[in-house]
Design a protein around this motif. Structure first.
Motif, PDB file in Angstrom:
ATOM      1  N   LEU A  38       7.001  12.079  -2.783  1.00  0.00           N
ATOM      2  CA  LEU A  38       7.941  11.176  -2.103  1.00  0.00           C
ATOM      3  C   LEU A  38       8.407  11.782  -0.780  1.00  0.00           C
ATOM      4  O   LEU A  38       8.499  11.089   0.235  1.00  0.00           O
ATOM      5  N   ALA A  39       8.699  13.067  -0.806  1.00  0.00           N
ATOM      6  CA  ALA A  39       9.189  13.739   0.401  1.00  0.00           C
ATOM      7  C   ALA A  39       8.141  13.732   1.515  1.00  0.00           C
ATOM      8  O   ALA A  39       8.470  13.510   2.687  1.00  0.00           O
ATOM      9  N   LYS A  40       6.887  13.964   1.175  1.00  0.00           N
ATOM     10  CA  LYS A  40       5.813  13.950   2.175  1.00  0.00           C
ATOM     11  C   LYS A  40       5.702  12.572   2.825  1.00  0.00           C
ATOM     12  O   LYS A  40       5.593  12.447   4.049  1.00  0.00           O
ATOM     13  N   ARG A  41       5.737  11.545   2.002  1.00  0.00           N
ATOM     14  CA  ARG A  41       5.625  10.188   2.534  1.00  0.00           C
ATOM     15  C   ARG A  41       6.846   9.812   3.370  1.00  0.00           C
ATOM     16  O   ARG A  41       6.728   9.163   4.403  1.00  0.00           O
ATOM     17  N   ARG A  42       8.007  10.264   2.931  1.00  0.00           N
ATOM     18  CA  ARG A  42       9.231   9.914   3.656  1.00  0.00           C
ATOM     19  C   ARG A  42       9.289  10.590   5.021  1.00  0.00           C
ATOM     20  O   ARG A  42       9.674   9.978   6.009  1.00  0.00           O
ATOM     21  N   ILE A  43       8.880  11.852   5.103  1.00  0.00           N
ATOM     22  CA  ILE A  43       8.957  12.551   6.386  1.00  0.00           C
ATOM     23  C   ILE A  43       7.979  11.936   7.390  1.00  0.00           C
ATOM     24  O   ILE A  43       8.292  11.801   8.576  1.00  0.00           O
TER      25      ILE A  43
END
Length: 195
Positions: A38-43
């Protein structure tokens, strides 16, 4: 976008975390439960959403406790998640991706937090935060998230709980309803929100 953007089976807590408007989001959850993905996609989403007329040189950082660990967690995934038509330049030596809107994502280890000094930070993901030294947040990251003349930067503080340490104190702060800039989310390995 590309094949790396496969569908995720979000449960409501993950969906809420991804879309949280608060500046500081704390997500302590077990390994292999989707928080890093999720963090990779959000950044990437945040970097691609920057309007260069408002911020001409946006800086985002994907960080882990060590430089080697940050590379393993983030680097290849971020390159494959980045839509080629929006990528201006990829630097393997600096582990950075610059997009056509001039926003940049850099992968860094917090074993030498000075690597990120000297520039404002518009957004950061700190993965495995419980394993970083306590002073990293207050001495190196938090000040750069509040650079005058820029919108306030945001941070995702994710990892596996490691007892009652500095990460636990951030979790408690995020649970405080008086802390309007903070939000807390958690889920179990089964994808069910913990009680």
């Amino acid at each position: 976008m590309n094949d790396r953007w496969y569908d995720l089976n979000h449960h409501p807590e993950q969906f809420a975390a991804f879309n949280a408007p608060e500046r500081f989001v704390v997500i302590p959850a077990p390994r292999r439960t989707g928080k890093s993905e999720l963090a990779k996609r959000r950044i990437i989403w945040k970097a691609l959403s920057v309007d260069p007329r408002q911020i001409s040189d946006a800086h985002f950082i994907a960080a882990a406790p060590t430089h080697q660990q940050a590379g393993r967690i983030f680097w290849d995934h971020l390159k494959h998640l980045s839509p080629k038509r929006f990528v201006r330049k990829i630097s393997e030596s600096e582990r950075s991706i610059r997009f056509v809107n001039n926003a940049e994502i850099m992968v860094a280890g917090m074993d030498v937090p000075e690597r990120i000094e000297g520039m404002p930070i518009d957004g950061i993901v700190l993965d495995e935060l419980a394993n970083m030294r306590e002073h990293v947040w207050m001495d190196h990251i938090y000040p750069a998230l509040g650079t005058p003349g820029r919108p306030p930067g945001w941070a995702w503080l994710i990892g596996v709980p490691e007892g009652r340490n500095h990460y636990w104190r951030m979790w408690k702060r995020a649970l405080d309803p008086n802390e309007k800039d903070w939000a807390a989310f958690r889920w179990s390995a089964k994808g069910i929100v913990d009680d």
